[in-house]
Every structure is written in structure tokens, then in C-alpha cells.
Design a protein around this motif. Structure first.
Motif, PDB file in Angstrom:
ATOM      1  N   ARG A  71      -3.126 -15.706 -10.704  1.00 32.45           N
ATOM      2  CA  ARG A  71      -3.736 -15.616 -11.651  1.00 32.45           C
ATOM      3  C   ARG A  71      -4.357 -13.287 -11.760  1.00 32.45           C
ATOM      4  O   ARG A  71      -3.954 -12.752 -12.823  1.00 32.45           O
ATOM      5  CB  ARG A  71      -5.792 -15.469 -11.700  1.00 32.45           C
ATOM      6  CG  ARG A  71      -6.407 -15.120 -12.685  1.00 32.45           C
ATOM      7  CD  ARG A  71      -7.362 -16.305 -13.281  1.00 32.45           C
ATOM      8  NE  ARG A  71      -8.422 -16.652 -12.168  1.00 32.45           N
ATOM      9  CZ  ARG A  71      -9.985 -16.319 -12.383  1.00 32.45           C
ATOM     10  NH1 ARG A  71      -9.461 -16.112 -13.896  1.00 32.45           N
ATOM     11  NH2 ARG A  71     -11.076 -16.949 -11.552  1.00 32.45           N
ATOM     12  N   ARG A  72      -4.119 -13.319 -10.397  1.00 27.77           N
ATOM     13  CA  ARG A  72      -4.047 -12.329  -9.712  1.00 27.77           C
ATOM     14  C   ARG A  72      -3.064 -10.847 -10.528  1.00 27.77           C
ATOM     15  O   ARG A  72      -3.051 -10.663 -11.303  1.00 27.77           O
ATOM     16  CB  ARG A  72      -5.121 -11.557  -8.740  1.00 27.77           C
ATOM     17  CG  ARG A  72      -5.151  -9.789  -8.403  1.00 27.77           C
ATOM     18  CD  ARG A  72      -5.140  -9.314  -7.339  1.00 27.77           C
ATOM     19  NE  ARG A  72      -5.043  -8.470  -6.922  1.00 27.77           N
ATOM     20  CZ  ARG A  72      -5.966  -7.418  -6.611  1.00 27.77           C
ATOM     21  NH1 ARG A  72      -7.391  -8.060  -6.925  1.00 27.77           N
ATOM     22  NH2 ARG A  72      -6.230  -6.495  -6.174  1.00 27.77           N
ATOM     23  N   ASN A 108      -9.868  -8.538   0.746  1.00 29.05           N
ATOM     24  CA  ASN A 108     -11.412  -9.142   0.622  1.00 29.05           C
ATOM     25  C   ASN A 108     -11.171  -9.327  -0.709  1.00 29.05           C
ATOM     26  O   ASN A 108     -12.214 -10.736  -1.182  1.00 29.05           O
ATOM     27  CB  ASN A 108     -12.473  -8.411   1.279  1.00 29.05           C
ATOM     28  CG  ASN A 108     -12.158  -8.384   2.229  1.00 29.05           C
ATOM     29  OD1 ASN A 108     -11.865  -8.736   3.463  1.00 29.05           O
ATOM     30  ND2 ASN A 108     -13.189  -6.616   3.175  1.00 29.05           N
ATOM     31  N   ASP A 109     -11.218  -8.988  -1.570  1.00 31.09           N
ATOM     32  CA  ASP A 109     -11.073  -8.546  -3.217  1.00 31.09           C
ATOM     33  C   ASP A 109     -10.496  -9.968  -3.184  1.00 31.09           C
ATOM     34  O   ASP A 109     -10.531 -10.867  -4.205  1.00 31.09           O
ATOM     35  CB  ASP A 109     -10.626  -7.802  -4.430  1.00 31.09           C
ATOM     36  CG  ASP A 109     -11.850  -6.396  -3.966  1.00 31.09           C
ATOM     37  OD1 ASP A 109     -12.877  -7.012  -3.368  1.00 31.09           O
ATOM     38  OD2 ASP A 109     -11.212  -5.522  -4.297  1.00 31.09           O
ATOM     39  N   LEU A 110      -8.870 -10.072  -2.742  1.00 29.56           N
ATOM     40  CA  LEU A 110      -8.254 -11.308  -3.013  1.00 29.56           C
ATOM     41  C   LEU A 110      -8.425 -12.710  -2.939  1.00 29.56           C
ATOM     42  O   LEU A 110      -8.403 -12.973  -3.337  1.00 29.56           O
ATOM     43  CB  LEU A 110      -6.966 -10.790  -2.199  1.00 29.56           C
ATOM     44  CG  LEU A 110      -6.012  -9.925  -3.005  1.00 29.56           C
ATOM     45  CD1 LEU A 110      -4.548  -9.854  -1.566  1.00 29.56           C
ATOM     46  CD2 LEU A 110      -4.970 -10.579  -4.421  1.00 29.56           C
ATOM     47  N   GLU A 111      -9.481 -12.453  -1.686  1.00 27.61           N
ATOM     48  CA  GLU A 111      -9.804 -14.093  -0.670  1.00 27.61           C
ATOM     49  C   GLU A 111     -10.506 -14.658  -2.427  1.00 27.61           C
ATOM     50  O   GLU A 111     -10.865 -15.670  -2.311  1.00 27.61           O
ATOM     51  CB  GLU A 111     -10.148 -13.576   0.593  1.00 27.61           C
ATOM     52  CG  GLU A 111      -9.252 -13.726   1.599  1.00 27.61           C
ATOM     53  CD  GLU A 111      -8.167 -14.337   1.198  1.00 27.61           C
ATOM     54  OE1 GLU A 111      -8.614 -15.386   1.530  1.00 27.61           O
ATOM     55  OE2 GLU A 111      -7.485 -14.194   1.626  1.00 27.61           O
ATOM     56  N   GLY A 112     -11.616 -13.539  -2.734  1.00 27.57           N
ATOM     57  CA  GLY A 112     -12.448 -14.217  -3.375  1.00 27.57           C
ATOM     58  C   GLY A 112     -12.623 -13.969  -5.127  1.00 27.57           C
ATOM     59  O   GLY A 112     -12.804 -15.360  -5.043  1.00 27.57           O
ATOM     60  N   VAL A 113     -11.251 -13.929  -5.439  1.00 23.97           N
ATOM     61  CA  VAL A 113     -11.159 -14.208  -7.035  1.00 23.97           C
ATOM     62  C   VAL A 113     -10.297 -15.169  -7.107  1.00 23.97           C
ATOM     63  O   VAL A 113     -10.788 -16.139  -8.063  1.00 23.97           O
ATOM     64  CB  VAL A 113      -9.619 -13.014  -7.351  1.00 23.97           C
ATOM     65  CG1 VAL A 113      -9.262 -13.252  -8.440  1.00 23.97           C
ATOM     66  CG2 VAL A 113     -10.361 -11.730  -7.523  1.00 23.97           C
ATOM     67  N   ARG A 132      -4.754 -22.464   0.471  1.00 21.33           N
ATOM     68  CA  ARG A 132      -4.889 -21.869   1.966  1.00 21.33           C
ATOM     69  C   ARG A 132      -5.030 -22.788   2.107  1.00 21.33           C
ATOM     70  O   ARG A 132      -6.267 -24.049   2.271  1.00 21.33           O
ATOM     71  CB  ARG A 132      -5.218 -20.720   2.289  1.00 21.33           C
ATOM     72  CG  ARG A 132      -4.837 -20.106   3.582  1.00 21.33           C
ATOM     73  CD  ARG A 132      -5.627 -18.850   4.128  1.00 21.33           C
ATOM     74  NE  ARG A 132      -6.315 -18.820   3.617  1.00 21.33           N
ATOM     75  CZ  ARG A 132      -7.266 -17.246   3.884  1.00 21.33           C
ATOM     76  NH1 ARG A 132      -6.157 -16.249   4.533  1.00 21.33           N
ATOM     77  NH2 ARG A 132      -8.082 -17.677   3.434  1.00 21.33           N
ATOM     78  N   PHE A 178      -2.664 -16.380  -5.366  1.00 24.90           N
ATOM     79  CA  PHE A 178      -3.014 -15.667  -6.221  1.00 24.90           C
ATOM     80  C   PHE A 178      -2.116 -15.229  -7.374  1.00 24.90           C
ATOM     81  O   PHE A 178      -1.831 -14.119  -7.833  1.00 24.90           O
ATOM     82  CB  PHE A 178      -3.532 -14.189  -5.372  1.00 24.90           C
ATOM     83  CG  PHE A 178      -4.202 -13.997  -3.427  1.00 24.90           C
ATOM     84  CD1 PHE A 178      -5.771 -14.836  -3.562  1.00 24.90           C
ATOM     85  CD2 PHE A 178      -3.209 -13.740  -2.836  1.00 24.90           C
ATOM     86  CE1 PHE A 178      -6.104 -14.923  -2.842  1.00 24.90           C
ATOM     87  CE2 PHE A 178      -3.958 -13.829  -1.822  1.00 24.90           C
ATOM     88  CZ  PHE A 178      -5.230 -14.368  -1.606  1.00 24.90           C
ATOM     89  N   ARG A 232     -15.397  -2.280  -9.609  1.00 22.89           N
ATOM     90  CA  ARG A 232     -14.538  -2.947 -10.469  1.00 22.89           C
ATOM     91  C   ARG A 232     -15.989  -3.400 -11.811  1.00 22.89           C
ATOM     92  O   ARG A 232     -15.043  -3.714 -13.180  1.00 22.89           O
ATOM     93  CB  ARG A 232     -13.671  -4.387  -9.605  1.00 22.89           C
ATOM     94  CG  ARG A 232     -12.984  -4.591 -10.529  1.00 22.89           C
ATOM     95  CD  ARG A 232     -12.072  -5.291  -9.361  1.00 22.89           C
ATOM     96  NE  ARG A 232     -10.900  -4.167  -8.795  1.00 22.89           N
ATOM     97  CZ  ARG A 232      -9.983  -4.722  -8.088  1.00 22.89           C
ATOM     98  NH1 ARG A 232     -10.179  -6.490  -7.540  1.00 22.89           N
ATOM     99  NH2 ARG A 232      -9.237  -3.993  -7.259  1.00 22.89           N
ATOM    100  N   LYS A 285     -16.848 -14.085  -9.767  1.00 27.04           N
ATOM    101  CA  LYS A 285     -16.805 -13.433  -9.040  1.00 27.04           C
ATOM    102  C   LYS A 285     -18.147 -12.481  -8.769  1.00 27.04           C
ATOM    103  O   LYS A 285     -18.971 -12.645  -7.202  1.00 27.04           O
ATOM    104  CB  LYS A 285     -15.920 -12.286  -9.275  1.00 27.04           C
ATOM    105  CG  LYS A 285     -15.818 -11.748  -8.347  1.00 27.04           C
ATOM    106  CD  LYS A 285     -15.118 -11.952  -6.903  1.00 27.04           C
ATOM    107  CE  LYS A 285     -14.145 -10.681  -5.222  1.00 27.04           C
ATOM    108  NZ  LYS A 285     -15.770 -11.279  -4.679  1.00 27.04           N
ATOM    109  N   TRP A 337     -15.587  -4.045  -6.194  1.00 30.62           N
ATOM    110  CA  TRP A 337     -16.957  -4.667  -6.382  1.00 30.62           C
ATOM    111  C   TRP A 337     -17.721  -4.311  -6.047  1.00 30.62           C
ATOM    112  O   TRP A 337     -17.871  -3.925  -3.994  1.00 30.62           O
ATOM    113  CB  TRP A 337     -16.561  -5.552  -6.160  1.00 30.62           C
ATOM    114  CG  TRP A 337     -15.130  -6.912  -6.852  1.00 30.62           C
ATOM    115  CD1 TRP A 337     -14.177  -7.118  -6.483  1.00 30.62           C
ATOM    116  CD2 TRP A 337     -15.404  -7.534  -8.507  1.00 30.62           C
ATOM    117  NE1 TRP A 337     -12.922  -8.143  -7.404  1.00 30.62           N
ATOM    118  CE2 TRP A 337     -13.886  -7.602  -8.527  1.00 30.62           C
ATOM    119  CE3 TRP A 337     -16.338  -6.982  -9.541  1.00 30.62           C
ATOM    120  CZ2 TRP A 337     -13.930  -8.685  -9.704  1.00 30.62           C
ATOM    121  CZ3 TRP A 337     -15.669  -8.041 -10.823  1.00 30.62           C
ATOM    122  CH2 TRP A 337     -14.931  -8.492 -10.639  1.00 30.62           C
TER     123      TRP A 337
END
Lengths: 679, 159
Positions: A514-515, B153-158, A668, A512, A366, A286, A432
Motif C-alpha cells: 500500500r505504501r 517504524n512508520d512502515l511497520e505501523g502502516v 511477515r 508494504f 505527518r 494509524k 507521525w
């Protein structure tokens, strides 16, 4: 004949692995496609060849060929087939062969994948995995051969060898010594394969990191390729640790799940660095941070895997696990030092190429949370490593044997685990990049206040242990912020896209994975922490000798000893089973049957606790002693383990979360929204 | 007759007050023994707490603890007795002396090292971007929306 096939398989595997090592090193150096292809084929053929050896050993175990020393030592005629097969990893030689086979399997899967742009990594990946495999095959073939047989020489000495010694005849025992009774448990049947899968699985990310260092491709490529391999290895390692704990809880009969035994810690150490790596790898992907650190972590994990196997298998640690000792210690020691020196030498060589492109600017960002996470896991590792190695160094340097037991580990690690819980609670609220204390505090204080509700209820219920209340608050906060973050994101998406909430949730989890898998893992860990808080702070115990009809009391429960039956079984066991009625307020809750099995051949006993299990607590009754003739008096030890089942439920959630994280994400489609709406 | 009864009575008193009698019927419960045994390790089977060790030798050592407790020894005296008899490895943690101090220094040194590393790695920027400053201000509703959009935004980047 069958033993010959197994032994022959090992010899061929030695040749193919050696070929793979030499040709991959030469091919990688000279960039010769032909040599690299030879290395690839040699690495591929090793797995089916070793599979032959494994099948041969399984056949020997199942068919009771007691002339083979391994079969004699780990099986007997009375054992059921599934236990005979599980004896493959019940002893030293078999488990090392199993280790080789799993590593060959992982190597096969990696080498057989389609190599595209990263083909320059291939020879070095083969070199790293094959060299590790070569080391283990040499150990099996020359030091711990599972295909050795018993021979009697003319002067009556029994020798173990594959080829008959001069002037000797083959010994053919009619029955075996049987598997260690402590290992005849469901948890122990799955625990070693899971742990070994975790151990060997981590060789793959190590091999890619090694390849990146040698080839000079020090970008994120190696990290992205091995993302799922690392997670898979971590899943198996976690599963192995949990199953080992469950086995200890069910079989060892000390009412606990974790004894800070050196061998348990040896398996925990690579898990600690592996977990740190999974987090810091995200930061590299990231924010392009921690490049050096990630390589160091994966090298460390690999070395700890080998160290764990070495400590367990060399007999260097004397514990309940180190059931066998051998002469392989020095070989392991040299291998670890060699791999560690080469890897860190390469890391230093590539140091400048790996320099981070970014910096951390805020304590409350983060990436800082991930940094603190890594520092905490590293601190835990250092404490564990010190605790495990200190007795060895103490004996070597001062001649004084010492024990480093649970009081040291518990007092040193508890604050660190508490801080990890706090980080888990904070991280969904962090961002972040640049972030301020005001920013974080604004989102945190409401959650922190809301999470106070649970410790308040616990306080009102009469608990006055402040450390326990703090721990409960941290667990609640971790779950609360994780669920809240998910809820906010899902409802936002649902309202923005006019979707039903369930659909929005499904789409987010798929996209997402992984998240949200990570979030589930965090919830699992928080639930596990709840179980640990219950048993560590609130476990109560009592012991007493009772005559039939007499009662022991513990934490509001009564335990009435009813009777004891002692029977001889056809499978060579003498079983004692007591009958104990558990009551509360004169209401019968459950009749449990604690007992003990004594195996005649090995003269070993296994404790079988009687357990009444609920989500609130476990009542764990152990038959400590009894009078064999009168059967009148018996001594019982009883534990009440509050909330312990949340440890197992949390483990289940953790495993499920990891599977979600491993699930392939749906990409997506890049269709403009207006275009979609027109459709 | 009275003399006989007196003798019997004196004999009874003697039995009750003799230490030897107290030793045959020690008033020490299993729980008290286990509490102390859990802080000691089996001298024979390494890394197995004395409390749970199933061997006969350990059962005898637990009885020894019972006897010592019955004689009025305190926990530290009993631990010291076991350490003298069987070596320091029977203690759950190394005694705080000499070389053993090393192990007690590791956790605080790790903490100090961790703090130093964190200070070295985290470097504050000279200026904070203006956008960030703005996002700290404004009504609560705006703050929540900022927060959610940041998550997106974070989600998009991860991935």
C-alpha cells in the motif's frame, strides 16, 4: 420475446430488491437471523436477474431490433458489432440499466463474502446498497425503460411503451438513427464503464459507513473492510476520468484534454472527496484521528456520485455531454436530499461515540500533512461545486444565465494544486506524532536544493515563466523525495539483512504494497502534472487558410498542405482527409492526415486530428474548413502541446501504482531473527 | 490623357482609403480572432467556447469578431457587445457585479475557513517529549540513522 425477458428481469429485480430492503431493515431492527438471511438471498438473486436484462438488451442491440426505441436511437445497420454492443451505455436508458447492473454486481460481491465477526453490519449494508439499487431500478422501469417499443396509434401518433397502447400497431423501422458519432471512439467505449464502475464502487464503502452508524459499531472495522473497495472504486474513477480526457483530446478537436465542462467536473468531484478519504482513512488507522471526518467524506462521496449522475442524466446542465434530457430530475433530487439527511442525521446521532482518541500536536507531523491534504481537496471540491451550481442558482434566483468557464477554475484551483504537489514532496520526509520544523527542515533543505537542478536547466534553456519554473521545481521535488525515501529504506534493509538490493526492494514492496503503491501513484501524479504544466504554460497555436503547397509555421516547425481527398463511405460517412507534411529545419518529420467525418443520417461531424506525438511535444493538426468543390483551399488549425504525453504516461503509472497498492500484502512470519539465522 | 490618368490615380487613392475596402479585406489574422473567441462562449451551444464551436452560426460570429477588430474595437468593447447582444452567458466568467460576486468570494472564504480549521485542529502539546528533543541534536550521521529508523517504524505501523 427477448424484450419481454429483459423487461421481466427488471420487474423481478424490482421485487427482489424491494424484498431485500424491507427484510434487511426489519431483520436488522429485530435481529432476526431468518429475515437477514432472506434479505441476503434477495440481494444475491438480483444480480443474475439483472444480468438477464442486460443480456436481452445486448441481444436486441446486436440484432438490430429497431422497433425498440433504445435500439433505434443508438444503433444503425452500418455500425460494427462492438459499437452496437457499446451502445448499451451510449444513451440514457441503457446507461441507467448498466448502472443498476454494476451496482447489483458490487452488492453481490459484498454480500457473497464470508461474514464473520462483522455480521451485525450485514443487514444495514444490504439495506443501503439495495435502497440505492431500488431507486435506480424504479427510474429504469418507470421513467427510462430501455425495452420500450414504438407503436403507431390509429390517429397516426407514434408512442413509446412496452405494452401496446389501445388501438395501435407496432412500428418497425428498417434502420436506426445510429450512435452519436462523437461516441464512436475507443476512449468512449471504455470511459463510461470505467466511470460507472468507480461511481457504483463507492456505494460499498458508503454502505459500510452507514451500517457502522446504524449498528453503533463505530470502531475502525468498517474502514478496514472497505479499504480495498474504496481503492478499487478510486482506480476505476481515475481511469474513467483519464479516458474521458483522452477522448476529449482525440475527438473534440480543441487541442486540449480538459475543458472544465460541468459534466467533467461532476465526475471530478467524487474523485476529489474519494482521494481525500483514501488519505484520511490512513490517519484513522494509524493515529485514530478524523473518525467523524472519514464518515462525512464517504457520505459526501456517495452523494456526489448521485449528484454527478443526476446532473449528467437529468439534462440540468446543457453541455456537450448532456446529450439527452429527461423527466427524472426531481426524483434524483429527492433521493440525494433523503440519503444526505439520513446519513448526516445518523452521524450527528453517533457524534460522541466517534470522538477522536488523539490530537494533532505538530504542524510539521505527518498527520498534519494529511490534514492539509484533506483541507486542500475539500477546498477544490467547494470551488468545483460552486462553479457547477452557480449558473443554476443564478438562473433560478436572478433569471440571468451565466457561464463559469476555465478562467475561474484555473485561477482558483492552480495554487491549491501547487500546494498539493508541495505536500506530496514533503510527506515522505515527515514523521507521525510530534515533529518540529527543525526536524523537517533538516531533511528537506538538501532535497529542495537538489531539485532546483531541473528548473535551473529549464531556465538556462530560455524559459522565463516563473510560475512554470516553480511548478517544475515542485514536480521534481515530489519525485526526488519519494525516490530518495524508497532508496534509503531499501539500502538500509539490504545492509542490515545482508540482502541484495533487488531482493530487499522486492520484499519491501510485497510487504508494504500500500505504501509503495501510494508512492508510485504520487510519481504518476507528478508526471501528469508535468504534462499539464507543458500544455497550460507553453501551448502555442496558429490557424490559417492554405492552398495546396503552401505552408504554416509554428514554434520552429513548418506544416505544408499537400492535398485533400473527399470520399463517400459505405457506412454512411462522408470523409475528408487532408495530407500535411511536418518539417523542422527542412527535415521531413511526419506526414499527418487531419480530417473530418460527416454522418449523413445525423448530419453530425467528427473532427479527426492528425498528430505527431513525441515525449517532447505533440503537433496536433485540425482540418477546420475546406472548399468542397475545388478542394484547393483548406483552413488548418495547429497546436503544439509540449510534454502532453507525460500526462498519459503519468496516468499509466498511477493505474499501475493503484494495482500495486491493491495487491495482497505478504505477512511477515513471526520467527525471531536469531532463530532464522540458526536455520 | 493626363487628366484621364489623374482621374484614375484619384480613383485608386479613393479605393485604398475607403473604410469599405478595409472591411472587405480585413487585415485581421485567424489567430487574433481565435485569441478573443477563446474568451467567449457560443450563445447557442452552451459551454462550448466560440473558438472551437463547429456550427455555422459560430463561424459567422467569429467573422463578426474579425470585422470588429478590423474596425479598431478593443477586446473589452467586443466582449461587451456580445454580452449585450446575447446575454452574460457568452462571457467565460460571470461579470463582477451584484449576485455574481458570490462566486468570487468562495475561493478566499474557503482559504480563510481552511486556515481556521487547521488552527483549531492542530493543538501544540504543553511539553515536547524529551526523546524528540534529543533526536534534534547530534551529528549528521546520527540524524540520518534516526530518520531511517523512523521510516522503518512508520512502515511497520502502516500495514
Amino acid at each position: 420475446m427477448i424484450g419481454g425477458i429483459g423487461y421481466g428481469g427488471l420487474v423481478i429485480a424490482l421485487v427482489t430488491t424491494l424484498t431485500a430492503v424491507i427484510t434487511s431493515l426489519c431483520g436488522g431492527r429485530s435481529r432476526s437471523a431468518a429475515l437477514i438471511e432472506t434479505a441476503r438471498r434477495a440481494a444475491l438473486i438480483t444480480f443474475p436477474v439483472l444480468s438477464l436484462s442486460i443480456l436481452a438488451l445486448l441481444y436486441l442491440l446486436a440484432s438490430g431490433r429497431f422497433e425498440y426505441s433504445y435500439v433505434y436511437q443508438t444503433t444503425d445497420l452500418s455500425m460494427p458489432l462492438y459499437l452496437k454492443l457499446a451502445a448499451l451505455w451510449g444513451g440514457q436508458e441503457g446507461s441507467l440499466l448498466f448502472w443498476c447492473w454494476l451496482l447489483a454486481g458490487f452488492t453481490f460481491s459484498v454480500v457473497a463474502r464470508r461474514w464473520k465477526t462483522e455480521v451485525d453490519l450485514l443487514p444495514w449494508v444490504i439495506a443501503a446498497t439495495s435502497f440505492t439499487l431500488l431507486f435506480f431500478i424504479i427510474l429504469v422501469l418507470f421513467f427510462e425503460n430501455p425495452f420500450s417499443r414504438y407503436f403507431i396509434t390509429l390517429d397516426g401518433i407514434i408512442k413509446r411503451a412496452f405494452f401496446p397502447p389501445a388501438m395501435s400497431i407496432l412500428a418497425k423501422p428498417t434502420d436506426g438513427a445510429g450512435l452519436n458519432p462523437l461516441l464512436r471512439h475507443f476512449g468512449m467505449i471504455i470511459h463510461p464503464p470505467a466511470l460507472y464502475l468507480g461511481f457504483t464502487g463507492f456505494v460499498i464503502p458508503f454502505a459500510f459507513a452507514f451500517a457502522a452508524l446504524v449498528s453503533g459499531r463505530t470502531d475502525d472495522h468498517w474502514l478496514k473492510i472497505t479499504r480495498k473497495w474504496s481503492l478499487l472504486a478510486w482506480l476505476f474513477l481515475s481511469l474513467g476520468l483519464v479516458l474521458g480526457s483522452r477522448w476529449a483530446y482525440d475527438v473534440l478537436g480543441w487541442g486540449g484534454y480538459w475543458g472544465w465542462d460541468p459534466v467533467e467536473i461532476s465526475a471530478l468531484m467524487p474523485w476529489l472527496t474519494g482521494t481525500a478519504y483514501l488519505h484520511s482513512a490512513i490517519t484513522q488507522e494509524k493515529r485514530r484521528l478524523f473518525q467523524h471526518w472519514n464518515i462525512a467524506l464517504i457520505v459526501l462521496t456517495f452523494c456526489l456520485v448521485i449528484l454527478g449522475t443526476f446532473l449528467t442524466r437529468s439534462g440540468m446542465l446543457s453541455s456537450v455531454h448532456a446529450f439527452s434530457q429527461s423527466a427524472i430530475g426531481p426524483a434524483f433530487f429527492v433521493f440525494i436530499i433523503l440519503m444526505f439527511s439520513i446519513s448526516f442525521g445518523l452521524l450527528l446521532h453517533r457524534w460522541s461515540a466517534l470522538r477522536s482518541e488523539n490530537q494533532i500536536h505538530s504542524v510539521f507531523s505527518r498527520e498534519s500533512a494529511f490534514l492539509f491534504n484533506n483541507l486542500l481537496f475539500t477546498a477544490l471540491l467547494l470551488i468545483c461545486l460552486t462553479g457547477v451550481l452557480f449558473p443554476i442558482f443564478s438562473e433560478l434566483l436572478t433569471g440571468q444565465k451565466v457561464t463559469v468557464g476555465p478562467p475561474f477554475y484555473e485561477s482558483a484551483t492552480a495554487p491549491l494544486f501547487g500546494l498539493l504537489l508541495l505536500l506530496m514532496a514533503i510527506v515522505p520526509l515527515t514523521m507521525w506524532g510530534v515533529s518540529t520544523s527543525r526536524n523537517l527542515g533538516r531533511h528537506l533543505w538538501k532535497s529542495a536544493l537538489a531539485a532546483l537542478a531541473v528548473p535551473l536547466i529549464v531556465f538556462l534553456a530560455g524559459v522565463r515563466n516563473w510560475f512554470a519554473l516553480l511548478a517544475v521545481w515542485l514536480v521534481t521535488l515530489a519525485i526526488f523525495t519519494t525516490v530518495l525515501d524508497t532508496y534509503r529504506t531499501v539500502t538500509l534493509r539490504a545492509s542490515n539483512r545482508q540482502e541484495p538490493v533487488r531482493q530487499a526492494f522486492g520484499t519491501l514492496v510485497r510487504r508494504f504494497s500500500r505504501r509503495y503503491g501510494g508512492y508510485l501513484i504520487h510519481i504518476g501524479v507528478a508526471l501528469m502534472a508535468l504534462g499539464i504544466i507543458g500544455i497550460e504554460f507553453f501551448q502555442t497555436t496558429t490557424q490559417g487558410m492554405l492552398a495546396a503547397g503552401e505552408t504554416l509555421s509554428l514554434s520552429g516547425y513548418t506544416f505544408t498542405y499537400e492535398k485533400l481527398e473527399v470520399t463517400d463511405n459505405a457506412d454512411g460517412r462522408n470523409s475528408a482527409r487532408a495530407s500535411v507534411m511536418i518539417k523542422r529545419d527542412n527535415r521531413e518529420l511526419k506526414r499527418v492526415f487531419p480530417g473530418s467525418d460527416t454522418y449523413y443520417v445525423s448530419q453530425q461531424s467528427v473532427t479527426l486530428p492528425g498528430v505527431r506525438s513525441t515525449l517532447v511535444d505533440d503537433l496536433y493538426v485540425i482540418l477546420v474548413d475546406w472548399q468542397p468543390i475545388s478542394s484547393e483551399g483548406a483552413t488548418f488549425k495547429i497546436y503544439r502541446n509540449p510534454l502532453i504525453n507525460w500526462l498519459w504516461i503519468g496516468s499509466g503509472v498511477l493505474v499501475f501504482g493503484t494495482l500495486v497498492a491493491l495487491w495482497p500484502t505478504t505477512r511477515r512470519k513471526n520467527i525471531p531473527r536469531t532463530h532464522q539465522e540458526e536455520k | 490623357m493626363k487628366r484621364v490618368l489623374l482621374v484614375i490615380w484619384l480613383f485608386f487613392l479613393l479605393i485604398v482609403q475607403t473604410p469599405g475596402y478595409a472591411q472587405t479585406e480585413p487585415p485581421v489574422s485567424d489567430d487574433e480572432v481565435n485569441r478573443l473567441a477563446s474568451e467567449l462562449y457560443c450563445p447557442v451551444c452552451e459551454n462550448v467556447p466560440l473558438e472551437v464551436c463547429p456550427t455555422k452560426a459560430c463561424a459567422q460570429w467569429r467573422e463578426l469578431i474579425r470585422e470588429k477588430l478590423a474596425l479598431g474595437w478593443n477586446d473589452e468593447e467586443i466582449k461587451a457587445y456580445f454580452a449585450t447582444q446575447y446575454g452574460d452567458q457568452v462571457l467565460a466568467v460571470p461579470p463582477r457585479r451584484g449576485f455574481n460576486w458570490l462566486i468570487y468570494l468562495v475561493p478566499p472564504l474557503t482559504l480563510v475557513a481552511g486556515i481556521l480549521i487547521a488552527i483549531r485542529v492542530i493543538r501544540k502539546p504543553k511539553t515536547i517529549p524529551a526523546a524528540q528533543e534529543v533526536s534534534n541534536e547530534g551529528p549528521c550521521r546520527m540524524a540520518a540513522e534516526d530518520f531511517i529508523s523512523q521510516i522503518e517504524n512508520d512502515l511497520e505501523g502502516v500495514e
